[in-house]
Design an enzyme around this catalytic site. Structure first.
Site, mmCIF file in Angstrom:
data_model
loop_
_atom_site.group_PDB
_atom_site.id
_atom_site.type_symbol
_atom_site.label_atom_id
_atom_site.label_comp_id
_atom_site.label_asym_id
_atom_site.label_seq_id
_atom_site.Cartn_x
_atom_site.Cartn_y
_atom_site.Cartn_z
ATOM 1 C CE LYS A 54 25.342 6.811 14.131
ATOM 2 N NZ LYS A 54 25.024 6.829 15.368
ATOM 3 C CD GLN A 98 23.875 9.180 17.954
ATOM 4 O OE1 GLN A 98 23.427 8.355 17.070
ATOM 5 N NE2 GLN A 98 25.130 9.393 18.453
ATOM 6 C CG ASP A 121 22.479 1.812 17.450
ATOM 7 O OD1 ASP A 121 23.552 1.780 17.170
ATOM 8 O OD2 ASP A 121 21.596 2.651 17.926
#
Ligand code: GUN
Length: 300
Positions: A54, A98, A121
């Site tokens: 990412k 994460q 997200d």
């Protein structure tokens, strides 16, 4: 039937080029640079590798990117304090924590601490709620990437029998919801969700025109479980070994070699859904930057 192998890498590349161009324009016209912070807790090798990916793409696209790494034993309060710092940081438009987090940390409390306007997200309950009622919002990146793949390959989703195997908050639940939405583009499917308590899984998967699998079990879906001519989207990323050079050997949740002989299109692992997930994260961050600067965008 020889299946079309869906090249997620090249679909992703095409979208990234558009994002890069838009980032350059934003910088030139308005002096805006999309900002993304990734927060990684602990040392899980898969998570380290995802976050690295990412970061690499964010930098390649010209984003301002910050990488935060916290030790496994960090407290929930310290993590939330860090999130709050980035909630207030005007250079940051997207915050990614994460998952999974260590067991000692309450994942829900952490997700809820992210400003929903920076939740690139799409995991915050505000964005989940908006998605379900069909309002503009940040869509979770993997389901968003699947929608783009289906659109790109010209899949007839309207009226199709879509079967989702797996009911996670990250993939199964949102993709099932999105596929059944009344949408002009990809939507209007008849959706069945299967999970660990489903009685006769093969009965359902064999009915699927579109089969989406996200269970985290290597080669779980075998050729006898799919319909001739189906479109198969394999979300699984399973580490089944290591090469002599120390690289992970990956395989999906679908028995690719056997299933590809029977279906009309299938995503490979790696190179299918994975590159799309990262790309849609960048797209969400770009849209967040526009939103925070009062420009027209796709998330509000
Ligand atoms: N872990 C596995 N997939 C994801 C994702 O899409 N976002 C985050 N934050 N963590 C993940």
């Amino acid at each position: 039937m020889a299946a079309k192998i869906i090249d997620g890498k090249s679909i992703a590349q095409e979208i990234r080029e558009k994002i890069k161009k838009e980032v350059e324009e934003l910088k030139e016209k308005y002096d805006i640079v999309p900002g993304l912070v990734t927060i990684l807790v602990g040392y899980d090798p898969a998570s380290i590798s995802y976050v690295k990916g990412k970061q690499k793409i964010a930098q390649a696209l010209g984003f301002y990117s910050v990488e935060e790494r916290l030790p496994e034993n960090v407290s929930e309060d310290e993590l939330i304090k860090l999130i709050d710092k980035y909630n207030k940081d005007l250079k940051i438009h997207g915050i990614l924590v994460q998952l999974p987090l260590p067991k000692s940390i309450n994942e829900r409390r952490v997700i809820n601490a992210i400003d929903p306007r920076k939740d690139v997200d799409g995991f915050h309950p505000i964005n989940v709620g908006k998605m379900i009622i069909g309002e503009p919002c940040f869509l979770p990146c993997t389901p968003y990437g699947i929608l783009v793949i289906l659109e790109k390959i010209g899949c007839q989703v309207e009226g199709a029998e879509a079967v989702v195997v797996g009911r996670s908050n990250i993939v199964g639940k949102p993709i099932a919801n999105l596929l059944m939405q009344k949408r002009k583009t990809v939507g209007n499917a008849t959706v069945t969700i299967c999970h660990t308590r489903t009685k006769d899984l093969a009965f359902h998967t064999k009915r699927a025109d579109i089969l989406i699998v996200a269970v985290g079990k290597p080669k779980f879906i075998t050729a006898d479980m799919v319909k001739e001519g189906a479109i198969v989207i394999d979300v699984g990323v399973n580490r089944i070994g290591t090469t002599p050079e120390g690289k992970a050997i990956l395989c999906g949740d679908v028995d690719f070699d056997a299933v590809k002989e029977k279906v009309s299109a299938i995503t490979p692992v790696p190179g299918g859904v994975g590159p799309m997930t990262i790309t849609m994260l960048m797209k969400n961050t770009l849209e967040a930057a526009k939103m925070w600067n009062g420009l027209p965008n796709e998330v509000e």
